[in-house]
Enzyme design. Structure first.
Site, short mmCIF file in Angstrom:
data_model
loop_
_atom_site.label_atom_id
_atom_site.label_comp_id
_atom_site.label_asym_id
_atom_site.label_seq_id
_atom_site.Cartn_x
_atom_site.Cartn_y
_atom_site.Cartn_z
N TYR A 1 0.83 -1.20 0.00
CA TYR A 1 0.00 0.00 0.00
C TYR A 1 0.86 1.24 0.00
CZ TYR A 1 0.82 0.95 5.00
OH TYR A 1 1.39 1.27 6.21
N LYS B 1 6.42 -1.81 1.88
CA LYS B 1 5.23 -1.26 2.55
C LYS B 1 4.10 -2.28 2.45
CE LYS B 1 3.04 3.25 3.24
NZ LYS B 1 3.15 3.30 4.69
N GLU C 1 11.68 2.52 14.36
CA GLU C 1 10.81 3.59 13.85
C GLU C 1 9.49 3.57 14.62
OE1 GLU C 1 9.74 2.86 9.71
OE2 GLU C 1 9.87 0.70 10.06
N LEU D 1 10.97 1.25 7.16
CA LEU D 1 10.37 1.70 5.90
C LEU D 1 11.10 2.96 5.44
CD1 LEU D 1 7.80 1.20 4.04
CD2 LEU D 1 6.87 3.20 5.20
C1 LIG Z 1 6.34 1.78 9.71
C2 LIG Z 1 6.31 3.14 9.09
N1 LIG Z 1 7.41 3.91 9.10
C3 LIG Z 1 7.42 5.14 8.57
C4 LIG Z 1 6.29 5.69 7.99
C5 LIG Z 1 6.35 7.05 7.40
O1 LIG Z 1 6.48 7.00 6.01
P1 LIG Z 1 5.90 8.14 5.07
O2 LIG Z 1 6.64 9.39 5.44
O3 LIG Z 1 6.22 7.68 3.71
O4 LIG Z 1 4.44 8.24 5.36
C6 LIG Z 1 5.12 4.92 7.93
C7 LIG Z 1 3.91 5.46 7.31
O5 LIG Z 1 2.89 4.85 7.25
C8 LIG Z 1 5.13 3.62 8.49
O6 LIG Z 1 4.03 2.86 8.46
#
Ligand SMILES: Cc1ncc(COP(=O)(O)O)c(C=O)c1O
Length: 287
Positions: free
Chosen positions: A33, A147, A179, A204
């Site tokens: 996603y 993701k 994270e 991620l």
């Molecule tokens: C596990 C995780 N880390 C980091 C992020 C932040 O990523 P982004 O800045 O692309 O939304 C998300 C966003 O859903 C996430 O699920």
């Protein structure tokens, strides 16, 4: 304006958008996603989100059903049909519908869904006052760079955070913060540099993180891409998170310990402003 969602090429009312129970997303979490922020009716950092989507699909060997320009057109159409000026666009691709069997099905089209969620991003209590986080063990699989829609570990982590009165969970592995449950994690040292974990399979690759690092460099802020421990976070001058649906949010306590003076710090506030400015800049938006 009534809500419209997207399913496999059609824009529909939610009650008409039905996915069969044999969908592999439903049965195996076999899909990926993206989540894209929307401000002033425009998609923020959309090219980078679509690039990450392409990579996620490649990594799990699902053919991308649309080109980047087709995705963009469909996303913009969905935002327009929902009259959304500020919020979040969610899109998901699963391996499709087939009799339950672990092996990849042959000749099956992926299932594509998208919906929007209107919400405030630019001006929220969390952004103004900061939030609390708690640390939890990172219980996820080894390919956190994909993701994946398999989010059970994050559901449990974030629920635990909520039950402890916090708004986000910071996941910890071998003593180091990986994270947030749905965000990238940052601290600011007493010397004023930003510390963020380097990209690897352990986290991620956050799109907001990527833009924030670029904006920090341009602003002359010192960056340290390295792992940091929970103890170092407790002792940091500031802490914050980034995500597409919240941009930059100050963190004022971790595990009940006050961070800095317990108020959003100056570097966090500056970065939030810079990010907002960038997000509002039509030249970098998807339209
Ligand atoms: C596990 C995780 N880390 C980091 C992020 C932040 O990523 P982004 O800045 O692309 O939304 C998300 C966003 O859903 C996430 O699920």
């Amino acid at each position: 304006m009534s809500r419209i969602v997207f399913l496999n090429g059609s824009f529909l009312p939610p009650e008409e958008a039905k996915v069969p129970i044999m969908d592999r997303g439903f049965l195996f979490s076999d899909g990926v996603y993206e989540g894209v922020g929307v401000i002033d009716g425009r998609l923020v950092d959309n090219e980078a989100h679509l690039e990450r989507l392409e990579r996620s699909l490649r990594e799990i060997r699902i053919d991308n059903p649309y080109s980047r320009s087709e995705w963009t057109r469909l996303e913009q159409e969905l935002v327009r049909r929902n009259g959304m000026t500020e919020g979040f666009l969610y899109l998901q691709v699963t391996r499709g519908v087939a009799e339950r069997d672990f092996f990849f099905p042959q000749g099956v089209a992926p299932t594509v869904t998208m919906f929007t969620q209107a919400k405030a991003i630019a001006d929220t209590p969390a952004a103004r006052d900061g939030i609390a986080v708690v640390t939890v063990p990172d219980r996820r699989w080894e390919r956190r760079d994909i993701k994946s829609i398999s989010l059970l570990a994050q559901v449990l982590a974030k629920q635990e955070a909520r039950e402890k009165g916090a708004q986000e969970a910071w996941m910890v592995e071998d003593g180091y913060v990986t994270e947030g449950g749905s965000s990238s994690a940052f601290i600011v040292t007493k010397a004023g540099s930003i510390v963020v974990r380097p990209l690897s399979n352990a986290i991620l690759p956050g799109i907001t993180r990527q833009s924030l690092l670029r904006l920090s460099r341009e602003d002359g802020i010192v960056l340290e891409e390295r792992r940091f421990t929970v103890e170092e976070a407790y002792d940091a001058a500031e802490a914050f998170l980034t995500s597409a649906s919240n941009f930059v949010v100050p963190i004022v306590s971790i595990d009940g310990r006050r961070i800095g003076d317990g108020k959003p710090g100056p570097i966090t506030k500056r970065l939030r402003e810079l990010y907002l400015q960038m997000a509002r800049e039509p030249a970098v938006a998807a339209e």
